[in-house]
Design a protein around this motif. Structure first.
Motif, PDB file in Angstrom:
ATOM      1  N   TYR A 137     -16.046 -37.153 -19.829  1.00  0.00           N
ATOM      2  CA  TYR A 137     -16.076 -38.552 -19.420  1.00  0.00           C
ATOM      3  C   TYR A 137     -17.456 -38.954 -18.897  1.00  0.00           C
ATOM      4  O   TYR A 137     -17.589 -39.856 -18.077  1.00  0.00           O
ATOM      5  N   ASN A 138     -18.485 -38.254 -19.386  1.00  0.00           N
ATOM      6  CA  ASN A 138     -19.881 -38.614 -19.143  1.00  0.00           C
ATOM      7  C   ASN A 138     -20.261 -38.555 -17.672  1.00  0.00           C
ATOM      8  O   ASN A 138     -21.110 -39.325 -17.213  1.00  0.00           O
ATOM      9  N   SER A 139     -19.659 -37.666 -16.923  1.00  0.00           N
ATOM     10  CA  SER A 139     -19.932 -37.635 -15.484  1.00  0.00           C
ATOM     11  C   SER A 139     -20.211 -36.212 -15.008  1.00  0.00           C
ATOM     12  O   SER A 139     -19.488 -35.279 -15.366  1.00  0.00           O
ATOM     13  N   ASP A 140     -21.271 -36.065 -14.190  1.00  0.00           N
ATOM     14  CA  ASP A 140     -21.500 -34.813 -13.482  1.00  0.00           C
ATOM     15  C   ASP A 140     -21.301 -35.008 -11.981  1.00  0.00           C
ATOM     16  O   ASP A 140     -21.620 -34.151 -11.175  1.00  0.00           O
ATOM     17  N   LEU A 141     -20.752 -36.172 -11.627  1.00  0.00           N
ATOM     18  CA  LEU A 141     -20.452 -36.472 -10.230  1.00  0.00           C
ATOM     19  C   LEU A 141     -19.144 -37.266 -10.187  1.00  0.00           C
ATOM     20  O   LEU A 141     -19.062 -38.371  -9.665  1.00  0.00           O
ATOM     21  N   ALA A 142     -18.115 -36.673 -10.782  1.00  0.00           N
ATOM     22  CA  ALA A 142     -16.829 -37.359 -10.854  1.00  0.00           C
ATOM     23  C   ALA A 142     -16.242 -37.547  -9.464  1.00  0.00           C
ATOM     24  O   ALA A 142     -15.701 -38.603  -9.138  1.00  0.00           O
ATOM     25  N   PHE A 143     -16.354 -36.523  -8.642  1.00  0.00           N
ATOM     26  CA  PHE A 143     -15.894 -36.548  -7.254  1.00  0.00           C
ATOM     27  C   PHE A 143     -16.610 -35.433  -6.514  1.00  0.00           C
ATOM     28  O   PHE A 143     -17.214 -34.550  -7.138  1.00  0.00           O
ATOM     29  N   ASN A 173     -10.049 -28.184   2.518  1.00  0.00           N
ATOM     30  CA  ASN A 173     -10.666 -28.927   1.417  1.00  0.00           C
ATOM     31  C   ASN A 173     -10.510 -30.418   1.683  1.00  0.00           C
ATOM     32  O   ASN A 173      -9.482 -30.872   2.189  1.00  0.00           O
ATOM     33  N   SER A 174     -11.551 -31.168   1.363  1.00  0.00           N
ATOM     34  CA  SER A 174     -11.448 -32.628   1.339  1.00  0.00           C
ATOM     35  C   SER A 174     -12.151 -33.102   0.083  1.00  0.00           C
ATOM     36  O   SER A 174     -13.110 -32.480  -0.387  1.00  0.00           O
ATOM     37  N   ILE A 175     -11.668 -34.178  -0.509  1.00  0.00           N
ATOM     38  CA  ILE A 175     -12.225 -34.663  -1.769  1.00  0.00           C
ATOM     39  C   ILE A 175     -12.478 -36.156  -1.669  1.00  0.00           C
ATOM     40  O   ILE A 175     -11.698 -36.900  -1.071  1.00  0.00           O
ATOM     41  N   GLU A 176     -13.602 -36.586  -2.237  1.00  0.00           N
ATOM     42  CA  GLU A 176     -13.975 -37.995  -2.228  1.00  0.00           C
ATOM     43  C   GLU A 176     -14.223 -38.451  -3.657  1.00  0.00           C
ATOM     44  O   GLU A 176     -14.968 -37.809  -4.410  1.00  0.00           O
ATOM     45  N   GLN A 177     -13.582 -39.535  -4.042  1.00  0.00           N
ATOM     46  CA  GLN A 177     -13.775 -40.078  -5.373  1.00  0.00           C
ATOM     47  C   GLN A 177     -15.178 -40.648  -5.514  1.00  0.00           C
ATOM     48  O   GLN A 177     -15.664 -41.354  -4.645  1.00  0.00           O
ATOM     49  N   LYS A 178     -15.836 -40.319  -6.637  1.00  0.00           N
ATOM     50  CA  LYS A 178     -17.166 -40.860  -6.896  1.00  0.00           C
ATOM     51  C   LYS A 178     -17.148 -41.676  -8.195  1.00  0.00           C
ATOM     52  O   LYS A 178     -16.736 -42.833  -8.192  1.00  0.00           O
ATOM     53  N   GLU A 179     -17.527 -41.074  -9.304  1.00  0.00           N
ATOM     54  CA  GLU A 179     -17.617 -41.837 -10.553  1.00  0.00           C
ATOM     55  C   GLU A 179     -16.283 -41.956 -11.289  1.00  0.00           C
ATOM     56  O   GLU A 179     -16.098 -42.849 -12.111  1.00  0.00           O
ATOM     57  N   LEU A 180     -15.350 -41.039 -11.016  1.00  0.00           N
ATOM     58  CA  LEU A 180     -14.064 -41.043 -11.725  1.00  0.00           C
ATOM     59  C   LEU A 180     -12.921 -40.913 -10.731  1.00  0.00           C
ATOM     60  O   LEU A 180     -13.114 -40.459  -9.597  1.00  0.00           O
ATOM     61  N   GLU A 181     -11.727 -41.280 -11.190  1.00  0.00           N
ATOM     62  CA  GLU A 181     -10.553 -41.120 -10.360  1.00  0.00           C
ATOM     63  C   GLU A 181     -10.211 -39.640 -10.209  1.00  0.00           C
ATOM     64  O   GLU A 181     -10.411 -38.840 -11.123  1.00  0.00           O
ATOM     65  N   ILE A 182      -9.663 -39.294  -9.069  1.00  0.00           N
ATOM     66  CA  ILE A 182      -9.258 -37.914  -8.816  1.00  0.00           C
ATOM     67  C   ILE A 182      -8.060 -37.577  -9.697  1.00  0.00           C
ATOM     68  O   ILE A 182      -7.106 -38.350  -9.753  1.00  0.00           O
ATOM     69  N   PRO A 183      -8.088 -36.450 -10.416  1.00  0.00           N
ATOM     70  CA  PRO A 183      -6.974 -36.132 -11.304  1.00  0.00           C
ATOM     71  C   PRO A 183      -5.703 -35.843 -10.517  1.00  0.00           C
ATOM     72  O   PRO A 183      -5.746 -35.370  -9.387  1.00  0.00           O
ATOM     73  N   GLY A 200     -18.576 -15.966  10.419  1.00  0.00           N
ATOM     74  CA  GLY A 200     -19.046 -17.310  10.148  1.00  0.00           C
ATOM     75  C   GLY A 200     -18.245 -17.973   9.045  1.00  0.00           C
ATOM     76  O   GLY A 200     -17.511 -17.333   8.298  1.00  0.00           O
ATOM     77  N   ALA A 201     -18.398 -19.270   8.943  1.00  0.00           N
ATOM     78  CA  ALA A 201     -17.760 -20.037   7.884  1.00  0.00           C
ATOM     79  C   ALA A 201     -18.845 -20.738   7.086  1.00  0.00           C
ATOM     80  O   ALA A 201     -19.906 -21.066   7.604  1.00  0.00           O
ATOM     81  N   ILE A 202     -18.569 -20.948   5.814  1.00  0.00           N
ATOM     82  CA  ILE A 202     -19.517 -21.608   4.933  1.00  0.00           C
ATOM     83  C   ILE A 202     -18.900 -22.928   4.495  1.00  0.00           C
ATOM     84  O   ILE A 202     -17.752 -22.964   4.042  1.00  0.00           O
ATOM     85  N   THR A 203     -19.654 -23.997   4.643  1.00  0.00           N
ATOM     86  CA  THR A 203     -19.210 -25.302   4.155  1.00  0.00           C
ATOM     87  C   THR A 203     -19.912 -25.577   2.831  1.00  0.00           C
ATOM     88  O   THR A 203     -21.147 -25.613   2.772  1.00  0.00           O
ATOM     89  N   LEU A 204     -19.135 -25.735   1.765  1.00  0.00           N
ATOM     90  CA  LEU A 204     -19.661 -25.930   0.422  1.00  0.00           C
ATOM     91  C   LEU A 204     -19.529 -27.395   0.028  1.00  0.00           C
ATOM     92  O   LEU A 204     -18.463 -27.999   0.192  1.00  0.00           O
ATOM     93  N   VAL A 205     -20.604 -27.947  -0.498  1.00  0.00           N
ATOM     94  CA  VAL A 205     -20.555 -29.275  -1.097  1.00  0.00           C
ATOM     95  C   VAL A 205     -20.447 -29.066  -2.607  1.00  0.00           C
ATOM     96  O   VAL A 205     -21.347 -28.496  -3.231  1.00  0.00           O
ATOM     97  N   VAL A 206     -19.323 -29.499  -3.174  1.00  0.00           N
ATOM     98  CA  VAL A 206     -19.004 -29.191  -4.571  1.00  0.00           C
ATOM     99  C   VAL A 206     -18.845 -30.486  -5.352  1.00  0.00           C
ATOM    100  O   VAL A 206     -18.032 -31.349  -4.989  1.00  0.00           O
ATOM    101  N   ASP A 207     -19.619 -30.634  -6.430  1.00  0.00           N
ATOM    102  CA  ASP A 207     -19.475 -31.789  -7.314  1.00  0.00           C
ATOM    103  C   ASP A 207     -18.560 -31.428  -8.477  1.00  0.00           C
ATOM    104  O   ASP A 207     -18.678 -30.347  -9.070  1.00  0.00           O
ATOM    105  N   GLY A 208     -17.664 -32.338  -8.806  1.00  0.00           N
ATOM    106  CA  GLY A 208     -16.815 -32.166  -9.978  1.00  0.00           C
ATOM    107  C   GLY A 208     -17.533 -32.661 -11.220  1.00  0.00           C
ATOM    108  O   GLY A 208     -17.909 -33.834 -11.304  1.00  0.00           O
ATOM    109  N   VAL A 209     -17.744 -31.762 -12.185  1.00  0.00           N
ATOM    110  CA  VAL A 209     -18.431 -32.107 -13.429  1.00  0.00           C
ATOM    111  C   VAL A 209     -17.379 -32.319 -14.517  1.00  0.00           C
ATOM    112  O   VAL A 209     -16.600 -31.423 -14.816  1.00  0.00           O
ATOM    113  N   TRP A 210     -17.375 -33.513 -15.095  1.00  0.00           N
ATOM    114  CA  TRP A 210     -16.399 -33.839 -16.137  1.00  0.00           C
ATOM    115  C   TRP A 210     -17.153 -34.463 -17.300  1.00  0.00           C
ATOM    116  O   TRP A 210     -17.145 -35.672 -17.513  1.00  0.00           O
TER     117      TRP A 210
END
Length: 768
Positions: free
Chosen positions: A733-739, A758-768, A720-730
């Motif tokens: 810069y006052n963000s726990d949902l940077a991307f 992997n795929s990444i979506e920008q949320k509260e901050l720009e992707i580094p 099997g494969a596992i799909t992980l939803v991962v929040d970037g905590v920064w």
């Protein structure tokens, strides 16, 4: 080795103004030809074009060698230096390298110029000094025994164009040609910025070897002496031999040779806070392997010369700190003679060359080495030959004695003396006393966990508890939570977090409030951090709880700090910033207030922790098996190796064997051996990959799994494969949902796994 400071002199006041005008108007560095015309028009540069060599003509002589070296990545190699200097000599130039590792060409011209200086005749000379992407050109003119120097510094830019980075002029205040065959000269020039700081002109010292040196001496120097040198060790600064090691400092020896032997930095580092002295216990096999690799010393003797903890089978180690720093202007060694002895050892005669002291022999020493095979050797002895007294070693600093160390680091009443204390406290003395009592009362609830602890030192920082486990940390948090306290430790849900939410609600409504959070550190120290909001101001009052043997709590530290801001995020991160930034700390501190499921924490620890958002592209690029080559970078291997083995990477001669590299990378990524060899620095001759070092530390931001789904009922099913939803905590810069990342992994039955995409979506901050 050449110390050079690229500034502008007083005669160049008009020149520097014009240069700034050119840079400002054109938004580019001036070309060499432009600068030459500017300098010449102001009477600084010789008016006759033929008097001195044009820098562009010099560069053209070896341009083909330079371009070839760029293509083959050999620009910094000794062979490339030799080729460049030889080519310049064939074209009539005087040239040498900046490290004095290649014989000067055209040396006879220098000797003749020095004679002209002595005889007070008129003469001119140009010396070219080569260094990697750049060269210096010293144009010298002598009249009546005085020498005037114009030094230009030229460097290729990214487009391959030669640029003049600086040009200065000065009379030679000191000029000498030494018995050792060195030309030494010194002069000073004016610099606006330096004059503001020092109220004096800027000195420049130069030391160039003119006479040739036996190439064997240079080889011996590069192999045995230069890698050690005279910085932060006394191997070549004191008398010792294998019968009597004298004042040899084996801790400095460990610092010097650990990186050489293991191809990575010493992991036992000084504390980031300058006022704190760090203490480590280095396992005996680690410490002894480094020392005995290069010195023939028995373990019993080594343990007598150091602080050995027999019960722990470890060496106590204190890294050099702020009070043991050395000066930067250090001599460099040069082997000038050698004798191959009948017992297989080699005796080296070494001069210490010190340009800043205008001497090519500050002192000499006789060092004996014992070659074992082509790659291994040992130091046998050292004897100082011409050292007058210890004042000649003015740059060197011995390590602090234990008494000095304790006096500086260990006897302060408050180990936070170096942190900014708030001038005015929002709470009264009675409230402080009450908070101290509360902290001690809370500690009484967890005495059972500490009753069998063993203390390892008497120093006043940290807990001094030997081997306090993470399981014990979590047990302390649970017990405090049951007693009604807000408590937390690393990677564990906070107990009674609702009280923090209540405090934040009161803060947002401008109501006075307090809340205390008990933070259990990894070493067992408990920090009771009370947040206070009163009169529209924020502070923390910290009480540090340490432990005596038998589980007896004691107050170790208190600290009042002004808080600039706090924020409670929707996800549940409590983020705050100090008004005065703690030295070397992050911009903001944080705790996760709201709980995260054990499964998410487990998945984070296994699949996400240790991956970096900033050092390579794995997390910041959208990729799958179709474009996996986009993420292949040599520097990523160290983190993947650590995830696979749980250990830091140790390389062999700065390379990673291909079988190890390829086995791990093809396990953890959908890549082929051919792709790895094309993208990751494979060397066919050595059958290895280059090592691109990254320190073993989790830099922000970091990722945490907040949700997941599986393609089968069983997460551990290897099919099997596992799909992980991962929040970037920064938090900085006052963000726990940077991307947000969507990472797909495939677990295997043996405990390993493979990152599939992997795929990444920008949320509260720009992707580094």
């Amino acid at each position: 080795m050449l110390w050079e400071k690229n500034k502008i002199l007083p005669l160049f006041a008009m020149v520097s103004t014009i240069i700034l005008m050119i840079v400002g108007c054109a938004d580019r560095s001036p070309e060499v030809s432009e600068l030459r015309e500017i300098v010449a028009s102001n009477g600084v540069y010789p008016s006759n074009e033929g008097d001195f060599y044009d820098p562009e003509s010099i560069a053209a002589v070896y341009r083909d060698i330079y371009e070839e070296a760029i293509e083959t990545n050999t620009l910094c190699s000794l062979e490339t230096l030799r080729r460049i200097i030889t080519r310049l000599g064939e074209n009539g130039y005087v040239a040498v390298d900046s490290e004095n590792q290649v014989d000067m060409v055209g040396a006879e011209q220098v000797v003749e110029f020095c004679k002209a200086v002595d005889e007070k005749k008129n003469a001119k000379l140009t010396i070219i000094v080569i260094k990697d992407l750049s060269f210096q050109k010293f144009d010298m003119e002598t009249e009546n025994g005085n020498v005037d120097i114009v030094r230009g510094y030229y460097q290729y830019d990214q487009n391959g164009c030669l640029q003049n980075k600086s040009m200065v002029s000065y009379p030679a205040d000191i000029w000498q040609y030494t018995e050792e065959g060195y030309l030494l000269f010194e002069g000073s020039y004016f610099s606006d910025e330096n004059f503001v700081l020092t109220l004096s002109d800027t000195p420049e010292h130069t030391a160039l070897r003119v006479l040739p040196l036996d190439e064997k001496c240079r080889e011996l120097n590069r192999k045995y002496i230069l890698p050690v040198g005279y910085e932060q060790n006394n191997i070549f600064l004191t008398d010792w031999n294998e019968e009597d090691f004298g004042d040899l400092d084996f801790y400095d020896i460990f610092d010097t040779f650990y990186p050489i032997l293991n191809k990575q930095p010493v992991p036992y580092t000084a504390d980031e806070n300058l006022g704190v002295g760090a203490v480590y216990q280095i396992p005996e096999e680690v410490f002894e392997n480094v020392i005995t690799e290069y010195f023939n010393i028995g373990r019993e003797m080594l343990r007598q010369e150091t602080t050995y903890l027999s019960e722990d089978m470890a060496y106590e180690y204190r890294p050099r700190g702020f009070y043991e720093a050395e000066y930067s202007d250090i001599p460099y060694p040069e082997v000038v003679g050698y004798t191959e002895n009948q017992d297989g050892t080699i005796t080296l005669i070494v001069n210490a060359v010190c340009p800043n002291s205008n001497t090519s022999m500050a002192y000499s020493h006789r060092t004996v080495i014992r070659p074992i095979n082509e790659d291994c050797f040992q130091y046998v002895s050292n004897q100082m030959i011409s050292l007058n007294d210890d004042s000649d070693l003015w740059w060197h600093s011995d390590r602090l004695s234990q008494e000095e160390w304790i006096e500086i680091y260990g006897e302060t009443e408050n180990s936070f003396w170096f942190l900014p204390q708030a001038e005015n406290c929002l709470i009264t003395k009675a409230e402080k006393d009450e908070l101290k009592d509360t902290a001690l009362t809370a500690a009484e609830q967890v005495r059972e966990v500490y009753k069998d602890i063993e203390l390892v030192t008497d120093f006043s920082f940290g807990s001094n508890i030997k081997e306090f486990t993470r399981k014990q940390c979590r047990e302390v948090v649970t017990l405090l939570g049951r007693a009604g306290y807000v408590s937390v430790t690393e990677n564990t849900n906070m107990e009674n977090y609702e009280k923090v939410e209540d405090f934040y609600t009161a803060y947002m409504e401008k109501q006075d409030a307090m809340v205390t959070i008990f933070d259990v550190n990894r070493d067992g120290l408990i920090g009771a951090v009370t947040f206070i909001y009163r009169d529209n101001e924020l502070q923390t009052y910290y009480v540090g709880i340490g432990w005596q043997e038998g589980g007896i709590p004691e107050i170790k530290d208190t600290l009042v700090s002004d808080i600039a801001e706090i924020k409670l995020t929707e996800k549940g991160y409590f983020i705050y910033a100090h008004e005065d930034l703690i030295p070397h700390s992050s911009l903001r501190q944080y705790w996760r207030i709201k709980p995260l499921s054990d499964k998410c924490r487990e998945l984070t620890a296994k699949y996400v922790y240790g991956l970096s958002y900033v050092n390579y592209n794995v997390l910041v690029t959208n990729w799958d098996s179709n474009n996996v080559e986009d993420i292949l970078m040599p520097c990523m291997f160290e983190d993947i190796y650590r995830i696979h083995t749980g250990e830091n990477l140790k390389t062999e001669n700065g390379r990673i064997p291909a079988d190890i590299y390829e086995k791990i990378m093809t396990t953890y990524f959908p890549v082929s051996v051919e792709q790895l060899r094309e993208k990751c620095g494979f060397d066919e001759k050595s059958n290895s990959y280059e090592y691109d070092m990254i320190f073993g530390r989790q830099y922000p931001p970091f990722g945490e799994v907040v949700d997941y789904s599986v393609s089968s009922a069983d997460v551990e099913n290897s099919d099997g494969a596992i799909t992980l939803v991962v929040d970037g905590v920064w938090a900085d810069y006052n963000s726990d949902l940077a991307f947000t990342n969507i990472i797909v992994v495939q677990p295997f039955a043996d405990g390993t796994f493979r990152y599939l995409s992997n795929s990444i979506e920008q949320k509260e901050l720009e992707i580094p």
